[in-house]
Enzyme design. Structure first.
Site, PDB file in Angstrom:
ATOM      1  N   LYS A 116       0.825  -1.572  -0.297  1.00 35.37           N
ATOM      2  CA  LYS A 116       0.138   0.026  -0.156  1.00 35.37           C
ATOM      3  C   LYS A 116       0.809   1.316  -0.022  1.00 35.37           C
ATOM      4  CE  LYS A 116      -3.318  -3.192  -0.065  1.00 35.37           C
ATOM      5  NZ  LYS A 116      -3.696  -2.831  -0.885  1.00 35.37           N
ATOM      6  N   GLY A 165      -9.021  -2.169   5.691  1.00 40.34           N
ATOM      7  CA  GLY A 165      -8.687  -1.881   6.548  1.00 40.34           C
ATOM      8  C   GLY A 165      -7.975  -3.073   8.026  1.00 40.34           C
ATOM      9  N   GLU A 200      -1.152   8.912   8.691  1.00 38.30           N
ATOM     10  CA  GLU A 200      -1.834   9.304   7.281  1.00 38.30           C
ATOM     11  C   GLU A 200      -2.218   9.794   8.626  1.00 38.30           C
ATOM     12  OE1 GLU A 200      -4.625   7.334   4.720  1.00 38.30           O
ATOM     13  OE2 GLU A 200      -2.901   7.178   3.320  1.00 38.30           O
ATOM     14  N   TYR A 202      -5.402  11.774   9.613  1.00 34.50           N
ATOM     15  CA  TYR A 202      -6.686  10.805  10.181  1.00 34.50           C
ATOM     16  C   TYR A 202      -8.142  11.122   9.198  1.00 34.50           C
ATOM     17  CZ  TYR A 202     -11.053   7.869  11.164  1.00 34.50           C
ATOM     18  OH  TYR A 202     -11.967   7.146  11.350  1.00 34.50           O
ATOM     19  N   ARG A 292      -9.215  -7.535  -8.037  1.00 34.56           N
ATOM     20  CA  ARG A 292      -9.596  -8.664  -8.158  1.00 34.56           C
ATOM     21  C   ARG A 292     -10.948  -7.953  -7.810  1.00 34.56           C
ATOM     22  NH1 ARG A 292      -9.635  -6.818  -2.578  1.00 34.56           N
ATOM     23  NH2 ARG A 292     -11.605  -6.182  -0.913  1.00 34.56           N
TER      24      ARG A 292
HETATM   25  C1  MV4 Z   1      -8.182   5.601   6.337  1.00 40.05           C
HETATM   26  C2  MV4 Z   1      -9.562   6.928   6.908  1.00 40.05           C
HETATM   27  C3  MV4 Z   1      -9.330   8.229   7.104  1.00 40.05           C
HETATM   28  N1  MV4 Z   1      -8.592   8.489   7.609  1.00 40.05           N
HETATM   29  N2  MV4 Z   1      -7.038   7.068   6.159  1.00 40.05           N
HETATM   30  C4  MV4 Z   1     -10.412   1.463   5.649  1.00 40.05           C
HETATM   31  C5  MV4 Z   1     -10.345   0.634   4.462  1.00 40.05           C
HETATM   32  C6  MV4 Z   1      -9.085   0.767   3.590  1.00 40.05           C
HETATM   33  N3  MV4 Z   1      -8.356   0.973   2.096  1.00 40.05           N
HETATM   34  C7  MV4 Z   1      -8.039   2.564   4.218  1.00 40.05           C
HETATM   35  N4  MV4 Z   1      -9.020   2.274   5.045  1.00 40.05           N
HETATM   36  C8  MV4 Z   1      -9.648   3.905   5.771  1.00 40.05           C
HETATM   37  N5  MV4 Z   1      -8.678   4.989   6.029  1.00 40.05           N
HETATM   38  C9  MV4 Z   1      -7.565   7.784   6.435  1.00 40.05           C
HETATM   39  N6  MV4 Z   1      -6.069   8.645   6.806  1.00 40.05           N
HETATM   40  C10 MV4 Z   1     -10.397   5.956   7.413  1.00 40.05           C
HETATM   41  C11 MV4 Z   1     -10.806   3.997   6.669  1.00 40.05           C
HETATM   42  C12 MV4 Z   1     -11.966   3.871   6.678  1.00 40.05           C
HETATM   43  C13 MV4 Z   1     -12.615   3.512   7.756  1.00 40.05           C
HETATM   44  C14 MV4 Z   1     -11.402   3.793   8.703  1.00 40.05           C
HETATM   45  C15 MV4 Z   1     -12.376   3.846  10.440  1.00 40.05           C
HETATM   46  C16 MV4 Z   1     -13.515   2.649  10.330  1.00 40.05           C
HETATM   47  C17 MV4 Z   1     -14.156   2.621   8.842  1.00 40.05           C
HETATM   48  C18 MV4 Z   1     -13.730   3.109   8.409  1.00 40.05           C
HETATM   49  C19 MV4 Z   1     -14.550   2.966   6.935  1.00 40.05           C
HETATM   50  C20 MV4 Z   1     -13.651   3.294   5.900  1.00 40.05           C
HETATM   51  C21 MV4 Z   1     -12.838   3.705   5.560  1.00 40.05           C
END
Ligand code: MV4
Length: 448
Positions: A116, A165, A200, A202, A292
């Protein structure tokens, strides 16, 4: 074109792939674990081979057993579905070395995008917006504190080998950062065999929007619009829809062009998904690329009229994409509700077991993708998703009306499912307004 395809998966997605193969006139081979002997995918395929016992490492992740099954049945390609081996570059390489086509991206695509941090850097380099973060893997807690100070709290720790996640941690101060940093590294090492983590800023209460792309072997790449996957719980998506209620045609073009650019930069081949976070001001940020077919692919199929599995197979066999970007039109609206064998009153606890009665919804605008039938048993060894209901209407409101009616029609007895949760959401004011963020499910439970 291939003549016989082995499906290296089980459940709903194995059935989905078999259906596409049959319509294309291709013969199919199912593989199954011992507890899946009576499962629908094994029945629907032309041939079925038992590849081992219940534990995934003994069967659906058992590369020698799967390759052997392909060799003895003379299959010329393998479709991995999603989960299990779908994003395993090593498996794709072994397939190719045995002269079996892996239906999916190249091993190089999977390696690059599976990391990633590298994916993020690659996107940033070509001008795709990313969330401010550490320029590299973080080695020490001192370094983590220094970077967090620059980014300002809250920050999020991510495992570079993670994604979806897994292995993520939100931190609000130095003390939490230090303890989370150590455990995140340990967890990443245990889960992925790679302790690399990065930081990163948040982003609070974003929406989760992803763009479907298709790329052929000749460098022709198109996007098929977006899916809004904001409604999830503990990184398990529950409801997905296309188009996103938060995206207009102007933003769709922008985000779609970015997704295509990301794919071009990686020499991407086959179907893929570029994930973005969207803030409330319409800013979007690249997250990662999923190499995928995704669980939620049907909502894209409904609004574009394009069968993604058939396209995957055609691309893998070396055919050219027949669609130009201008020819891809988003028409109407589609919603998918995942029906899981879970008790929503007991913290979504899995409830496997025998299903005595299964009566799926039907009628205009309804699609059900499932491997369930009356009398089948849901084994406890695999994930709890047992069906997906997809509604399609001329607009979002009609798709919601059709979904409500479908959820009322559905009968699954005696096990507990997520149907009551979906019925509740389909009547929720914020959902009806399209006004939600990633904390939607948490907030719902709190307000009850
Ligand atoms: C994040 C974020 C907020 N800030 N990155 C979740 C799946 C993965 N592909 C990346 N994800 C996230 N990355 C930053 N910098 C929020 C998510 C996020 C998430 C985080 C906590 C709880 C639920 C979530 C649902 C979708 C995305």
């Amino acid at each position: 074109m291939f003549s016989k395809i082995l499906i290296a998966n089980r459940g709903e997605v194995a059935v989905r792939v078999i259906r596409a193969c049959k319509e294309m006139g291709l013969r199919t081979v199912a593989v199954y674990s011992e507890p899946d002997a009576q499962s629908l995918h094994a029945r629907l395929a032309d041939e079925a081979v038992c590849i081992g016992s219940s534990h995934p490492s003994e069967s659906y992740l058992n590369i020698p057993a799967i390759i052997s099954a392909a060799e003895i049945t003379d299959a010329d390609a393998i479709h991995p579905g999603y989960g299990f081996l779908a994003e395993n570059a090593h498996f794709a390489e072994i397939c190719e070395s045995c002269d079996i086509t892996f239906i999916g991206p190249s091993p190089e695509n999977m390696r690059l995008l599976g990391d990633k941090m590298t994916a993020r850097k690659t996107a940033e380099k070509v001008g795709i917006p990313v969330i401010p973060g550490s320029p590299n893997i973080i080695k020490t807690k001192e370094e983590a504190i220094k970077i967090a100070k620059k980014l300002k709290y809250p920050v999020i720790i991510k495992a570079s080998a993670g994604g979806g996640g897994k292995g993520m941690r939100v931190c609000h101060n130095d003390v939490r950062l230090v303890s989370s940093f150590m455990t995140a590294q340990q967890e990443a090492e245990a889960a992925f065999g790679n302790a690399d983590v990065y930081l990163e800023k948040y982003l609070e209460r974003p929406r989760h929007v992803e763009v479907q792309i298709l790329a052929d072997r000749f460098g022709h790449i198109v996007h098929l619009g977006e899916r809004d996957c904001t409604i999830q719980r503990r990184h398990q998506k529950l409801i997905e829809e296309s188009p996103s209620p938060a995206i207009d045609s102007k933003l769709r073009k922008k985000i779609g062009d970015m997704a295509v650019k990301a794919a071009k930069t990686c020499n991407y081949v086959n179907a893929g998904t570029v994930e973005f976070l969207l803030d409330r001001y319409g800013n979007f940020y690249f997250l990662e690329v999923n190499t995928r077919l995704q669980v939620e692919h049907p909502v894209t199929e409904m609004v574009t009229g394009i069968d993604l599995v058939k396209e995957q197979i055609k691309i893998a066999s070396g055919m050219k994409l027949l669609y130009k970007q201008d020819a891809i039109k988003i028409k109407g609206a589609a919603i998918e509700c995942r029906i899981n064998a879970e008790n929503t009153e007991k913290d979504f606890m899995p409830c496997p077991g025998k299903i005595d009665i299964y009566l799926p919804a039907g009628g205009p605008g309804v699609r059900v993708d499932s491997h369930v039938y009356s009398g089948c048993t849901i084994p406890p060894y695999y994930d709890s998703m047992i069906a997906k209901v997809i509604s399609y209407g001329k607009n979002r409101q009609e798709a919601i009306d059709i979904m409500k009616r479908s959820l009322d029609e559905f009968i699954i007895e005696p096990i507990k499912t997520t149907i009551p949760f979906h019925k509740h959401v389909m009547n929720d004011t914020l959902f009806l307004r399209g006004d939600f963020a990633t904390d939607y499910v948490e907030r719902l439970s709190l307000s009850e």
